[in-house]
Write a protein that holds these residues in place. Structure first.
Motif, mmCIF file in Angstrom:
data_model
loop_
_atom_site.group_PDB
_atom_site.id
_atom_site.type_symbol
_atom_site.label_atom_id
_atom_site.label_comp_id
_atom_site.label_asym_id
_atom_site.label_seq_id
_atom_site.Cartn_x
_atom_site.Cartn_y
_atom_site.Cartn_z
ATOM 1 N N HIS A 1 0.831 -1.204 0.000
ATOM 2 C CA HIS A 1 0.000 0.000 0.000
ATOM 3 C C HIS A 1 0.866 1.254 0.000
ATOM 4 C CE1 HIS A 1 -3.289 2.749 0.954
ATOM 5 N NE2 HIS A 1 -2.568 3.206 1.965
ATOM 6 N N LEU A 2 1.911 1.265 0.816
ATOM 7 C CA LEU A 2 2.784 2.443 0.885
ATOM 8 C C LEU A 2 3.502 2.668 -0.444
ATOM 9 C CD1 LEU A 2 4.360 1.998 4.437
ATOM 10 C CD2 LEU A 2 2.648 3.693 3.741
ATOM 11 N N GLY A 3 3.939 1.588 -1.088
ATOM 12 C CA GLY A 3 4.616 1.729 -2.378
ATOM 13 C C GLY A 3 3.705 2.288 -3.452
ATOM 14 N N TRP A 4 2.454 1.830 -3.491
ATOM 15 C CA TRP A 4 1.502 2.350 -4.468
ATOM 16 C C TRP A 4 1.145 3.797 -4.168
ATOM 17 C CZ3 TRP A 4 0.097 2.046 -9.125
ATOM 18 C CH2 TRP A 4 -1.125 2.537 -9.564
ATOM 19 N N GLN A 5 1.046 4.143 -2.878
ATOM 20 C CA GLN A 5 0.756 5.517 -2.508
ATOM 21 C C GLN A 5 1.892 6.458 -2.898
ATOM 22 O OE1 GLN A 5 -2.070 6.948 -1.281
ATOM 23 N NE2 GLN A 5 -2.984 4.928 -1.648
ATOM 24 N N ASP A 6 3.124 5.962 -2.890
ATOM 25 C CA ASP A 6 4.255 6.792 -3.333
ATOM 26 C C ASP A 6 4.067 7.223 -4.775
ATOM 27 O OD1 ASP A 6 5.509 6.622 -0.903
ATOM 28 O OD2 ASP A 6 6.810 4.950 -1.464
ATOM 29 N N ILE A 7 3.617 6.296 -5.626
ATOM 30 C CA ILE A 7 3.417 6.623 -7.033
ATOM 31 C C ILE A 7 2.230 7.569 -7.203
ATOM 32 C CG2 ILE A 7 2.854 5.669 -9.303
ATOM 33 C CD1 ILE A 7 4.344 3.173 -8.550
ATOM 34 N N LYS A 8 1.148 7.305 -6.496
ATOM 35 C CA LYS A 8 -0.031 8.170 -6.598
ATOM 36 C C LYS A 8 0.277 9.577 -6.095
ATOM 37 C CE LYS A 8 -4.054 6.658 -5.529
ATOM 38 N NZ LYS A 8 -5.201 6.073 -4.779
ATOM 39 N N ARG B 1 -3.081 15.165 -8.463
ATOM 40 C CA ARG B 1 -3.693 16.266 -9.219
ATOM 41 C C ARG B 1 -3.296 16.269 -10.691
ATOM 42 N NH1 ARG B 1 -3.307 21.466 -5.074
ATOM 43 N NH2 ARG B 1 -4.440 20.502 -3.330
ATOM 44 N N SER B 2 -2.712 15.176 -11.156
ATOM 45 C CA SER B 2 -2.392 15.039 -12.575
ATOM 46 C C SER B 2 -3.546 14.332 -13.272
ATOM 47 C CB SER B 2 -1.097 14.238 -12.757
ATOM 48 O OG SER B 2 -0.887 13.934 -14.117
ATOM 49 N N VAL B 3 -3.879 14.794 -14.474
ATOM 50 C CA VAL B 3 -5.003 14.213 -15.206
ATOM 51 C C VAL B 3 -4.700 12.770 -15.608
ATOM 52 C CG1 VAL B 3 -6.440 14.406 -17.265
ATOM 53 C CG2 VAL B 3 -5.716 16.481 -16.045
ATOM 54 N N LEU B 4 -3.522 12.535 -16.143
ATOM 55 C CA LEU B 4 -3.154 11.206 -16.604
ATOM 56 C C LEU B 4 -2.573 10.331 -15.505
ATOM 57 C CD1 LEU B 4 -1.593 12.088 -20.071
ATOM 58 C CD2 LEU B 4 -3.907 11.309 -19.574
ATOM 59 N N GLY B 5 -2.111 10.930 -14.423
ATOM 60 C CA GLY B 5 -1.594 10.168 -13.303
ATOM 61 C C GLY B 5 -0.356 9.369 -13.667
ATOM 62 N N PRO B 6 -0.256 8.119 -13.142
ATOM 63 C CA PRO B 6 0.929 7.292 -13.417
ATOM 64 C C PRO B 6 1.132 6.965 -14.892
ATOM 65 C CG PRO B 6 -0.299 6.433 -11.536
ATOM 66 C CD PRO B 6 -1.154 7.498 -12.166
ATOM 67 N N LEU B 7 0.128 7.252 -15.735
ATOM 68 C CA LEU B 7 0.295 7.019 -17.165
ATOM 69 C C LEU B 7 1.450 7.837 -17.736
ATOM 70 C CD1 LEU B 7 -0.837 5.515 -19.632
ATOM 71 C CD2 LEU B 7 -2.386 7.447 -20.007
ATOM 72 N N TRP B 8 1.813 8.922 -17.046
ATOM 73 C CA TRP B 8 2.948 9.732 -17.491
ATOM 74 C C TRP B 8 4.243 8.931 -17.484
ATOM 75 C CZ3 TRP B 8 2.740 13.764 -20.342
ATOM 76 C CH2 TRP B 8 1.686 14.673 -20.236
ATOM 77 N N ILE B 9 4.333 7.910 -16.634
ATOM 78 C CA ILE B 9 5.517 7.054 -16.614
ATOM 79 C C ILE B 9 5.665 6.358 -17.964
ATOM 80 C CG2 ILE B 9 6.625 5.104 -15.458
ATOM 81 C CD1 ILE B 9 4.880 5.755 -13.005
ATOM 82 N N THR B 10 4.578 5.802 -18.449
ATOM 83 C CA THR B 10 4.599 5.109 -19.733
ATOM 84 C C THR B 10 4.843 6.080 -20.880
ATOM 85 O OG1 THR B 10 3.015 3.508 -18.843
ATOM 86 C CG2 THR B 10 3.291 3.562 -21.227
ATOM 87 N N ILE B 11 4.206 7.247 -20.812
ATOM 88 C CA ILE B 11 4.388 8.246 -21.873
ATOM 89 C C ILE B 11 5.845 8.691 -21.939
ATOM 90 C CG2 ILE B 11 3.774 10.581 -22.619
ATOM 91 C CD1 ILE B 11 1.004 10.113 -21.432
#
Length: 283
Positions: free
Chosen positions: A40-47, A52-62
């Motif tokens: 949970h803590l690891g996933w919260q680090d990414i979030k 407040r980003s529209v694409l969220g973690p998708l920016w990693i892939t982009i």
């Protein structure tokens, strides 16, 4: 109930009670058992990074996709390589490098950044190590989408060797654990280590076959190309990149990585035994 001030606590744990192999292994087993906490803590680090980003973690892939397209085309021209072969080579190299870089840089601050949790939450310090490894693994999975796109576009000759990606990735994750543990404990005691590691990251990147093909080094450097074997990053990259690209396996890479795995964890266990209880006083 009367609150206990931190000033009332002993300045350091008793040597006889803190330094034991039993407590070191107990720290690891309890940390592994608290999977819901560190996951949970690891996933919260990414979030939190993309809050407040529209694409969220998708920016990693982009970001990985833009790097693969831009640098792949540019460097394939510079090195005179076929883009259909070089782009998958460079992209997989970057994916693995980002994981290694994340473990090295985040490892130096894994306990320093979690000072509040370490002092207030009665949890094994292994939890923070597993949290970091899990976070870097999630980032790797985000970048894996680009790898699948590369397969669809360039159709590299992937074959049965792809199954060796599983043990290769497992070894990479397993080594990330001891690297983060060692760097984390050392950095809490010696605060000069984080900037030193950060300073050497760029040099380590250019010394590793991430963007430059190892074949070019062998063609131009002759016998001096054997010096590349000294770089451990080269072996860690190859045990995962070769299966991902369907290339023949050079087994000496596996031997080197397994040797580092055994030696690294023996050293990490020794450090965990001797200094595990001191981390809370050093941060």
């Amino acid at each position: 109930m009367q609150a206990t001030s931190t000033l009332d606590r002993p300045s350091a744990p008793a040597e006889s009670s803190s330094r034991s192999w039993r407590k070191a292994f107990k720290d690891i087993t309890e940390g592994l058992s608290q999977r819901q906490l560190w996951a949970h803590l690891g996933w919260q680090d990414i979030k939190q990074r993309y809050r407040r980003s529209v694409l969220g973690p998708l920016w990693i892939t982009i970001g990985m996709g833009v790097t693969a397209a831009g640098l792949g085309i540019m460097y394939s021209t510079i090195f005179g390589q076929d883009p259909s072969e070089y782009v998958p080579y460079m992209t997989t190299g970057f994916m693995i490098w980002y994981f290694i870089q994340g473990c090295l840089t985040a490892g130096t601050e894994v306990f320093i950044r979690n000072e509040g949790l370490i002092k207030q939450l009665p949890a094994p310090i292994t939890v923070h190590v597993l949290r970091t490894v899990w976070r870097e693994f999630l980032l790797f999975l985000h970048n894996l989408v680009v790898y699948l796109a590369i397969l669809a576009i360039f159709l590299p000759p992937v074959n049965w060797t792809l199954v060796l990606m599983v043990p290769g990735l497992a070894l990479l994750l397993f080594n990330g654990g001891w690297v983060i543990m060692l760097l984390g404990v050392a950095s809490t005691r010696f605060r000069d280590i984080p900037p030193v590691v950060t300073s050497f990251m760029q040099l380590l990147f250019f010394m590793s076959p991430i963007v430059w093909p190892i074949e070019l080094l062998e063609q131009n450097a002759g016998p001096r190309a054997a010096l590349a074997q000294i770089n451990p990053i080269y072996h860690f990259v190859e045990i995962l990149r070769a299966p991902m690209l369907g290339e023949p396996i050079a087994w000496h890479h596996w031997y080197v990585v397994i040797g580092f795995t055994v030696g690294g964890w023996l050293l990490a266990l020794l450090v965990l035994r001797n200094y595990r209880a001191r981390v809370a006083y050093w941060v």
